[in-house]
Design an enzyme around this catalytic site. Structure first.
Site, PDB file in Angstrom:
ATOM      1  N   PRO A  32       0.841  -1.208   0.000  1.00  0.00           N
ATOM      2  CA  PRO A  32       0.000   0.000   0.000  1.00  0.00           C
ATOM      3  C   PRO A  32       0.875   1.257   0.000  1.00  0.00           C
ATOM      4  O   PRO A  32       1.798   1.354   0.806  1.00  0.00           O
ATOM      5  CB  PRO A  32      -0.785  -0.127   1.309  1.00  0.00           C
TER       6      PRO A  32
ATOM      7  N   ARG B 116      -2.750  -5.094   8.624  1.00  0.00           N
ATOM      8  CA  ARG B 116      -1.308  -4.828   8.554  1.00  0.00           C
ATOM      9  C   ARG B 116      -0.814  -4.437   9.943  1.00  0.00           C
ATOM     10  O   ARG B 116      -1.445  -3.606  10.610  1.00  0.00           O
ATOM     11  CB  ARG B 116      -1.044  -3.700   7.563  1.00  0.00           C
TER      12      ARG B 116
ATOM     13  N   THR C 274       0.475   5.526  -0.240  1.00  0.00           N
ATOM     14  CA  THR C 274      -0.295   6.762  -0.306  1.00  0.00           C
ATOM     15  C   THR C 274       0.242   7.677  -1.392  1.00  0.00           C
ATOM     16  O   THR C 274       1.451   7.913  -1.456  1.00  0.00           O
ATOM     17  CB  THR C 274      -0.231   7.444   1.077  1.00  0.00           C
TER      18      THR C 274
ATOM     19  N   TYR D 183      -0.680   4.775  12.620  1.00  0.00           N
ATOM     20  CA  TYR D 183      -2.046   5.293  12.441  1.00  0.00           C
ATOM     21  C   TYR D 183      -2.931   4.801  13.595  1.00  0.00           C
ATOM     22  O   TYR D 183      -2.457   4.081  14.484  1.00  0.00           O
ATOM     23  CB  TYR D 183      -2.565   4.917  11.039  1.00  0.00           C
TER      24      TYR D 183
HETATM   25  C1  LIG Z   1       5.288   6.891  -0.922  1.00  0.00           C
HETATM   26  C2  LIG Z   1       4.955   5.859   0.110  1.00  0.00           C
HETATM   27  C3  LIG Z   1       3.655   5.798   0.601  1.00  0.00           C
HETATM   28  C4  LIG Z   1       3.301   4.824   1.552  1.00  0.00           C
HETATM   29  N1  LIG Z   1       1.985   4.746   1.987  1.00  0.00           N
HETATM   30  C5  LIG Z   1       1.597   3.723   2.764  1.00  0.00           C
HETATM   31  C6  LIG Z   1       0.219   3.508   3.064  1.00  0.00           C
HETATM   32  O1  LIG Z   1      -0.685   4.218   2.605  1.00  0.00           O
HETATM   33  N2  LIG Z   1      -0.103   2.457   3.875  1.00  0.00           N
HETATM   34  C7  LIG Z   1       0.856   1.625   4.391  1.00  0.00           C
HETATM   35  O2  LIG Z   1       0.524   0.699   5.132  1.00  0.00           O
HETATM   36  N3  LIG Z   1       2.172   1.798   4.102  1.00  0.00           N
HETATM   37  C8  LIG Z   1       2.553   2.801   3.292  1.00  0.00           C
HETATM   38  N4  LIG Z   1       3.865   2.915   2.916  1.00  0.00           N
HETATM   39  C9  LIG Z   1       4.850   1.897   3.357  1.00  0.00           C
HETATM   40  C10 LIG Z   1       5.022   0.803   2.303  1.00  0.00           C
HETATM   41  O3  LIG Z   1       3.822   0.056   2.124  1.00  0.00           O
HETATM   42  C11 LIG Z   1       6.132  -0.179   2.700  1.00  0.00           C
HETATM   43  O4  LIG Z   1       5.807  -0.731   3.949  1.00  0.00           O
HETATM   44  C12 LIG Z   1       7.500   0.460   2.785  1.00  0.00           C
HETATM   45  O5  LIG Z   1       7.812   1.198   1.616  1.00  0.00           O
HETATM   46  C13 LIG Z   1       8.593  -0.601   3.033  1.00  0.00           C
HETATM   47  O6  LIG Z   1       8.551  -1.592   2.019  1.00  0.00           O
HETATM   48  P1  LIG Z   1       9.645  -1.593   0.822  1.00  0.00           P
HETATM   49  O7  LIG Z   1      10.978  -1.847   1.508  1.00  0.00           O
HETATM   50  O8  LIG Z   1       9.251  -2.682  -0.113  1.00  0.00           O
HETATM   51  O9  LIG Z   1       9.620  -0.227   0.198  1.00  0.00           O
HETATM   52  C14 LIG Z   1       4.269   3.906   2.002  1.00  0.00           C
HETATM   53  C15 LIG Z   1       5.591   3.972   1.500  1.00  0.00           C
HETATM   54  C16 LIG Z   1       5.915   4.926   0.561  1.00  0.00           C
HETATM   55  C17 LIG Z   1       7.331   4.939   0.007  1.00  0.00           C
END
Ligand SMILES: Cc1cc2nc3c(=O)[nH]c(=O)nc-3n(C[C@H](O)[C@H](O)[C@H](O)COP(=O)(O)O)c2cc1C
Length: 366
Positions: free
Chosen positions: A23, A229, A25, A181
């Site tokens: 997810p 989550r 945002t 959150y």
């Molecule tokens: C731009 C951006 C927006 C994010 N928005 C959310 C969100 O809306 N909900 C959520 O649970 N995590 C959000 N995250 C966290 C990501 O889902 C993820 O947990 C995080 O990037 C780590 O995973 P990765 O190492 O694969 O990037 C966001 C991360 C980024 C970079």
């Protein structure tokens, strides 16, 4: 072919592979929270790029205090639900499944279309500074302590929005219980200083989470996938630890399962980070030890370690965030043996909008 690329039956949903879009945002909805064509193109792009499951960005659940960011989508009004239906249909037509992430911001509140006053478990602000890429706010506003009526409103919002998600055709829902959150705030001893039934012991801090899962299960009925989550850390305090350690986290996973959740999605800076106050387990390994729950794992999953994680945790889904932003066709690229780009955070500046990403892509297309 890697096991991660094989079709999988995940909680009775048939998926083309084990990759999920994490997810993320993007603050790109209309001012009133209605998703738009930009968002539909965006999510369809990940489906076309090979992700078996798309999990949407955190989507707000009531027209009260749940929204946290300007231009965040909601799943409350008829127009919002209708617009999500279009997105669901486009993702399905591209061959993927889609879950909506239901989110109440609580104290992590930077802008809201309906109210200027954040609410939270206690009058405690998040650590650190607000996130500039989600809005202009320079300091956190102090939330008002939620009354029992506020708590009931939040539960009702989650339940109604889950029913709305089912009506919109989503394949399942994910409750946002992570990253600081509202639900994560109740679990956290930083945010939750209450001395009623919702604060103090872990059982009390879990109460709202359990009530939300129960209410959602009741709203969507048996058989409809409900996930949650979970993390220890928050967006501005990534190293927070539950005082109850690994046993406390295990208790949380068991409690959400017993309340009616089918899926737990763990997220940490790294999927294998061993960060409990005690022992040497990761969030993922503690959750994997709990029977009767399906798992989605997130944190630092890349082209170099995905096979290892897939083998280590058979049958789980692998949620990819930043690598997916950098490569919307991450899964297809892996299949084709193509190069995987590193993320350039310039694509999210000055705000994390899809419009800014598209402009960045245009500038960088050479
Ligand atoms: C731009 C951006 C927006 C994010 N928005 C959310 C969100 O809306 N909900 C959520 O649970 N995590 C959000 N995250 C966290 C990501 O889902 C993820 O947990 C995080 O990037 C780590 O995973 P990765 O190492 O694969 O990037 C966001 C991360 C980024 C970079």
């Amino acid at each position: 072919m890697s096991d991660a690329m094989q079709p999988v039956s995940f909680h009775s949903i048939e998926m083309p592979n084990r990759f999920a879009l994490a997810p993320m945002t993007r603050t790109s909805a209309e001012v009133d929270g209605t998703p738009n064509t930009l968002m539909a193109d965006h999510y369809e792009g990940y489906a076309k790029g090979g992700f078996g499951l798309v999990i949407t960005e955190g989507t707000y659940t009531d027209d009260k205090a749940s929204q946290g960011y300007a231009n965040q989508p909601g799943i409350v009004s008829d127009s919002q639900v209708e617009a999500w239906t279009t997105i669901v249909n486009r993702v399905h037509a591209a061959g993927s499944k889609i879950f909506v992430q239901l989110m109440h911001a609580g104290a992590q509140f930077q802008a809201n279309h309906y109210t200027d006053q954040p609410i939270g478990p206690s009058d405690v602000v998040p650590k650190g500074a607000p996130l500039s890429f989600y809005g202009d706010q320079t300091a956190w506003q102090t939330p008002s302590t939620m009354t029992e009526a506020d708590i009931q409103t939040a539960i009702d919002g989650f339940a109604q929005s889950a029913a709305n998600a089912k009506a919109a055709g989503f394949d399942g829902i994910e409750i946002h219980g992570a990253n600081g959150y509202l639900l994560n705030q109740f679990l956290s001893t930083h945010f939750n200083r209450r001395d009623d039934n919702y604060g103090g012991s872990l059982e009390n801090r879990l109460r709202l989470v359990v009530e939300v899962v129960h209410a959602i299960r009741k709203a969507v009925g048996d058989g409809y996938p409900v996930g949650i989550r979970l993390s220890q850390g928050t967006v501005t305090d990534p190293d927070y630890q539950l005082p109850e350690g690994a046993a406390g986290f295990r208790r949380i996973v068991e409690a959400v399962r017993d309340a009616g959740a089918d899926v737990v999605h763990t997220t940490d800076g790294d999927v294998n980070r061993k960060h409990f106050t005690d022992g040497d387990q990761s969030l993922a390994s503690v959750a994997a030890d709990v029977q009767g729950i399906d798992l989605i794992l997130n944190g630092g999953i890349t082209e170099t370690n995905y096979q290892e994680v897939a083998n280590q945790f058979p049958g789980v889904l692998l949620a990819v965030g930043k690598k997916a932003l950098a490569n919307p066709d991450f899964v297809q690229r892996l299949k084709d043996g193509k190069e995987i780009a590193e993320i350039d955070f310039g694509m999210l500046q000055p705000k994390a909008t899809i419009t800014n990403e598209l402009a960045w892509r245009k500038r960088n297309a050479a």
